[in-house]
Design a protein around this motif. Structure first.
Motif, mmCIF file in Angstrom:
data_model
loop_
_atom_site.group_PDB
_atom_site.id
_atom_site.type_symbol
_atom_site.label_atom_id
_atom_site.label_comp_id
_atom_site.label_asym_id
_atom_site.label_seq_id
_atom_site.Cartn_x
_atom_site.Cartn_y
_atom_site.Cartn_z
ATOM 1 N N PRO A 1 -16.024 27.526 -17.719
ATOM 2 C CA PRO A 1 -16.058 26.058 -17.692
ATOM 3 C C PRO A 1 -15.574 25.566 -16.335
ATOM 4 C CG PRO A 1 -14.121 26.806 -18.866
ATOM 5 C CD PRO A 1 -14.915 28.040 -18.546
ATOM 6 N N PRO A 2 -15.922 24.343 -15.957
ATOM 7 C CA PRO A 2 -15.494 23.828 -14.658
ATOM 8 C C PRO A 2 -14.025 23.424 -14.667
ATOM 9 C CG PRO A 2 -16.672 22.125 -15.844
ATOM 10 C CD PRO A 2 -16.773 23.370 -16.692
ATOM 11 N N LEU A 3 -13.359 23.606 -13.551
ATOM 12 C CA LEU A 3 -12.055 22.978 -13.359
ATOM 13 C C LEU A 3 -12.297 21.503 -13.086
ATOM 14 C CD1 LEU A 3 -10.263 25.580 -11.042
ATOM 15 C CD2 LEU A 3 -10.494 25.586 -13.540
ATOM 16 N N GLU A 4 -11.441 20.623 -13.625
ATOM 17 C CA GLU A 4 -11.636 19.190 -13.418
ATOM 18 C C GLU A 4 -10.317 18.446 -13.523
ATOM 19 O OE1 GLU A 4 -14.288 17.586 -16.430
ATOM 20 O OE2 GLU A 4 -13.904 19.304 -17.703
ATOM 21 N N TYR A 5 -10.280 17.300 -12.855
ATOM 22 C CA TYR A 5 -9.046 16.518 -12.748
ATOM 23 C C TYR A 5 -9.362 15.028 -12.836
ATOM 24 C CZ TYR A 5 -6.906 20.847 -11.292
ATOM 25 O OH TYR A 5 -6.446 22.146 -11.265
ATOM 26 N N GLU A 6 -8.381 14.303 -13.367
ATOM 27 C CA GLU A 6 -8.419 12.843 -13.384
ATOM 28 C C GLU A 6 -7.392 12.343 -12.364
ATOM 29 O OE1 GLU A 6 -8.039 9.165 -16.560
ATOM 30 O OE2 GLU A 6 -6.907 11.004 -16.883
ATOM 31 N N VAL B 1 0.819 -1.206 0.000
ATOM 32 C CA VAL B 1 0.000 0.000 0.000
ATOM 33 C C VAL B 1 0.862 1.268 0.000
ATOM 34 C CG1 VAL B 1 -0.221 0.177 2.529
ATOM 35 C CG2 VAL B 1 -2.046 1.058 1.039
ATOM 36 N N ASP B 2 2.060 1.156 0.591
ATOM 37 C CA ASP B 2 2.940 2.322 0.638
ATOM 38 C C ASP B 2 3.607 2.589 -0.709
ATOM 39 O OD1 ASP B 2 2.438 2.805 3.360
ATOM 40 O OD2 ASP B 2 3.901 1.278 3.944
ATOM 41 N N ARG B 3 3.483 1.645 -1.635
ATOM 42 C CA ARG B 3 4.099 1.804 -2.951
ATOM 43 C C ARG B 3 3.117 2.336 -4.000
ATOM 44 N NH1 ARG B 3 7.007 -3.910 -3.857
ATOM 45 N NH2 ARG B 3 7.190 -3.019 -5.969
ATOM 46 N N ILE B 4 1.894 2.593 -3.569
ATOM 47 C CA ILE B 4 0.919 3.175 -4.515
ATOM 48 C C ILE B 4 1.422 4.532 -4.987
ATOM 49 C CG2 ILE B 4 -1.414 4.100 -4.771
ATOM 50 C CD1 ILE B 4 -2.339 2.046 -2.701
ATOM 51 N N ARG B 5 1.387 4.740 -6.276
ATOM 52 C CA ARG B 5 1.803 6.021 -6.856
ATOM 53 C C ARG B 5 0.574 6.719 -7.430
ATOM 54 N NH1 ARG B 5 6.125 8.905 -8.749
ATOM 55 N NH2 ARG B 5 5.819 10.093 -10.684
ATOM 56 N N TRP B 6 0.390 7.945 -7.018
ATOM 57 C CA TRP B 6 -0.745 8.737 -7.475
ATOM 58 C C TRP B 6 -0.274 9.755 -8.531
ATOM 59 C CZ3 TRP B 6 -5.551 7.741 -5.447
ATOM 60 C CH2 TRP B 6 -5.620 7.080 -4.215
ATOM 61 N N THR B 7 -1.121 9.963 -9.524
ATOM 62 C CA THR B 7 -0.924 11.063 -10.469
ATOM 63 C C THR B 7 -2.257 11.787 -10.642
ATOM 64 O OG1 THR B 7 -1.354 9.613 -12.368
ATOM 65 C CG2 THR B 7 0.947 9.946 -11.728
ATOM 66 N N VAL B 8 -2.188 13.096 -10.678
ATOM 67 C CA VAL B 8 -3.383 13.923 -10.866
ATOM 68 C C VAL B 8 -3.193 14.725 -12.144
ATOM 69 C CG1 VAL B 8 -4.926 15.597 -9.816
ATOM 70 C CG2 VAL B 8 -3.550 14.099 -8.351
ATOM 71 N N LYS B 9 -4.114 14.543 -13.081
ATOM 72 C CA LYS B 9 -3.982 15.172 -14.395
ATOM 73 C C LYS B 9 -5.086 16.207 -14.595
ATOM 74 C CE LYS B 9 -2.257 10.787 -16.256
ATOM 75 N NZ LYS B 9 -2.492 9.708 -17.248
ATOM 76 N N PRO B 10 -4.725 17.453 -14.920
ATOM 77 C CA PRO B 10 -5.763 18.447 -15.225
ATOM 78 C C PRO B 10 -6.465 18.104 -16.530
ATOM 79 C CG PRO B 10 -3.592 19.345 -15.682
ATOM 80 C CD PRO B 10 -3.367 18.014 -15.023
ATOM 81 N N VAL B 11 -7.738 18.419 -16.598
ATOM 82 C CA VAL B 11 -8.538 18.188 -17.798
ATOM 83 C C VAL B 11 -8.949 19.542 -18.370
ATOM 84 C CG1 VAL B 11 -10.629 17.144 -18.730
ATOM 85 C CG2 VAL B 11 -9.388 16.015 -16.865
ATOM 86 N N GLY B 12 -8.550 19.819 -19.589
ATOM 87 C CA GLY B 12 -8.887 21.083 -20.231
ATOM 88 C C GLY B 12 -7.877 22.171 -19.902
ATOM 89 N N THR B 13 -7.805 23.151 -20.769
ATOM 90 C CA THR B 13 -6.837 24.235 -20.591
ATOM 91 C C THR B 13 -7.200 25.154 -19.426
ATOM 92 O OG1 THR B 13 -8.045 25.587 -22.208
ATOM 93 C CG2 THR B 13 -6.222 24.231 -23.030
ATOM 94 N N GLN B 14 -8.446 25.108 -18.975
ATOM 95 C CA GLN B 14 -8.850 25.966 -17.864
ATOM 96 C C GLN B 14 -8.342 25.457 -16.520
ATOM 97 O OE1 GLN B 14 -10.843 23.943 -19.490
ATOM 98 N NE2 GLN B 14 -12.119 22.788 -18.065
ATOM 99 N N SER B 15 -7.976 24.178 -16.451
ATOM 100 C CA SER B 15 -7.522 23.575 -15.205
ATOM 101 C C SER B 15 -6.004 23.631 -15.129
ATOM 102 C CB SER B 15 -7.987 22.119 -15.107
ATOM 103 O OG SER B 15 -9.394 22.028 -15.248
ATOM 104 N N GLY B 16 -5.477 24.256 -14.077
ATOM 105 C CA GLY B 16 -4.042 24.319 -13.894
ATOM 106 C C GLY B 16 -3.506 23.048 -13.259
ATOM 107 N N PRO B 17 -2.191 22.918 -13.103
ATOM 108 C CA PRO B 17 -1.609 21.719 -12.500
ATOM 109 C C PRO B 17 -2.099 21.512 -11.069
ATOM 110 C CG PRO B 17 0.070 23.103 -13.531
ATOM 111 C CD PRO B 17 -1.171 23.911 -13.497
ATOM 112 N N ALA B 18 -2.236 20.246 -10.697
ATOM 113 C CA ALA B 18 -2.552 19.923 -9.310
ATOM 114 C C ALA B 18 -1.315 20.130 -8.453
ATOM 115 C CB ALA B 18 -3.026 18.479 -9.201
ATOM 116 N N VAL B 19 -1.531 20.438 -7.182
ATOM 117 C CA VAL B 19 -0.432 20.639 -6.240
ATOM 118 C C VAL B 19 -0.678 19.776 -5.003
ATOM 119 C CG1 VAL B 19 0.845 22.324 -4.866
ATOM 120 C CG2 VAL B 19 -0.161 23.013 -7.057
#
Length: 404
Positions: free
Chosen positions: A144-149, A99-117
């Motif tokens: 438009p809405p900000l959104e992330y995957e 469980v400690d080796r799980i790697r998370w990535t957060v991807k912005p969707v659309g040009t209106q959404s900036g990088p996740a922090v």
């Protein structure tokens, strides 16, 4: 083809994260089919669950929940960028400590959404905030809405497991948070919470880009309109009965009915029509007597005061009420902290009203005076456009601004 600007609006202020299952190669993905059916204390079913055979043993990676860390509200995945989003995952099977080796990535969707922090993290829990790449140039259209995957990945020697929400289940802002995000983006002094967001009782109070409004004091716009309207109608019916009807006056030139208090720069304005052989002294404006009523030849008071009984509804002369920050910038307002963006101001244009005894300039002064009596002298004034202040009797004045 231009897309309907409200394609993304949610029907309410809460949402549930949905996921659809899929099978890819030897991986088996499961979905949340509804409430947990296990016994007391059983964990809820995961949002997404992926199982793969690793070295002859099944290993399962499950994305269990995603929510906004916000006190006092039900679980939801809508957000504004100053709020933290939290995701949890678990691993079943395989060697200890996976469980400690799980790697998370957060991807912005659309040009209106900036990088996740942050955009990447490891371990069973992910905590991040979004950022906005929306312009602050003013607009008549909704943002438009900000959104992330969000993707949880577990890399093992025998293969890789990846659990993610499918494209229909991004972390996406709902309408209330799209609107609230504008205040974050513009850095306004007032930062609304969800309790400040509502559907207005009168659509005329909404001059923004959304179906909802923000009020710093919920219900204040409706109250401000009602209070100013009541005061306008008092001013339009405040003539004074000097000599009782049917009573002999001292002389034919005696005043029977006098106008009420002076209206700013316009002086006293009459609201009564002479009856019998009583006489209107002074000008007739818009077909009505605008001055004193005298007893006339028979010397008897025939005229009851305020017999025009004028009643005015101000709703139809609202030119602006609530404005979201983007709309406020678009119309050229000189301040990002405008009372309009806080649901604390009305713009009223009385020039379209047709009232006997009153012309457009007089009506502008009547509405400004009503606003002064309701909100104070500094909070009611005549303008041309959003930034030009004028006397109420100036022909160029196109509305009265009243604010709390």
């Amino acid at each position: 083809m231009k897309r309907n600007p409200r394609w993304w609006l949610a029907a309410g202020l809460t949402c549930v994260v949905l996921a659809t299952g899929c099978k890819c190669g030897t991986e088996e993905a499961k979905e949340d089919a509804g409430p947990a059916t296990g016994g007391s204390g059983a964990p809820p079913p995961p949002l997404v669950e992926v199982t793969k055979d690793i070295g002859g043993q099944p290993v399962t990676l499950a994305l269990t929940e995603i929510f906004t860390r916000r006190e006092g509200t039900t679980a939801r995945t809508s957000f504004v960028t100053r709020e933290e989003m939290v995701a949890h995952a678990r691993v079943e099977g395989g060697e200890p400590g996976l469980v400690d080796r799980i790697r998370w990535t957060v991807k912005p969707v659309g040009t209106q959404s900036g990088p996740a922090v942050p955009a990447v993290a490891t371990g069973p829990e992910l905590v991040f905030k979004g950022t906005s790449a929306l312009p602050r140039t003013g607009s008549r259209d909704p943002n438009p809405p900000l959104e992330y995957e969000v993707v949880a990945t577990l890399v093992l020697e025998g293969g890789t497991l990846e659990a993610k929400l499918p494209p229909t289940s991004f972390i996406r802002q709902e309408e209330a948070d799209i609107l609230r995000q504008e205040y974050v983006d513009y850095g306004t002094t007032f930062q609304p919470t969800l309790t400040n967001v509502s559907v207005p009782g009168r659509t005329t109070l909404n001059r923004g880009n959304y179906s909802i409004i923000v009020e710093e004091k919920p219900g204040e716009l409706e109250k401000l309109l009602s209070d100013v309207e009541a005061e306008v109608n008092r001013i339009l019916n405040d003539d004074v009965q000097v000599v009782p009807v049917g009573t002999r006056a001292a002389s034919p030139s005696s005043t029977v009915v006098s106008p009420g208090q002076a209206v700013l720069m316009m002086g006293a304005l009459g609201d009564t029509e002479p009856k019998g052989d009583d006489v209107c002294v002074g000008a007739r404006v818009n077909g009505g007597c605008a001055g004193v009523i005298r007893a006339g030849p028979n010397g008897i008071a025939d005229t009851p005061a305020n017999n025009r009984a004028t009643r005015v509804s101000l709703e139809r002369i609202i030119t602006s009420a609530f404005r979201n920050p983007q709309r406020n910038k678009f119309i050229g307002s000189g301040t990002i902290n405008s009372r309009h963006t806080r649901g604390l101001a009305l713009d009223l244009d009385p020039r379209s009203l047709s009232i006997p005894g009153k012309d457009a300039r007089q009506l502008m002064c009547v509405v400004e005076l009503a606003g002064i009596r309701v909100a104070g002298e500094d909070n009611s004034f005549s303008e041309n456009g959003p930034v030009t202040f004028l006397d109420c009797n100036d022909p160029a004045a196109d509305h009265v601004h009243v604010q709390r």
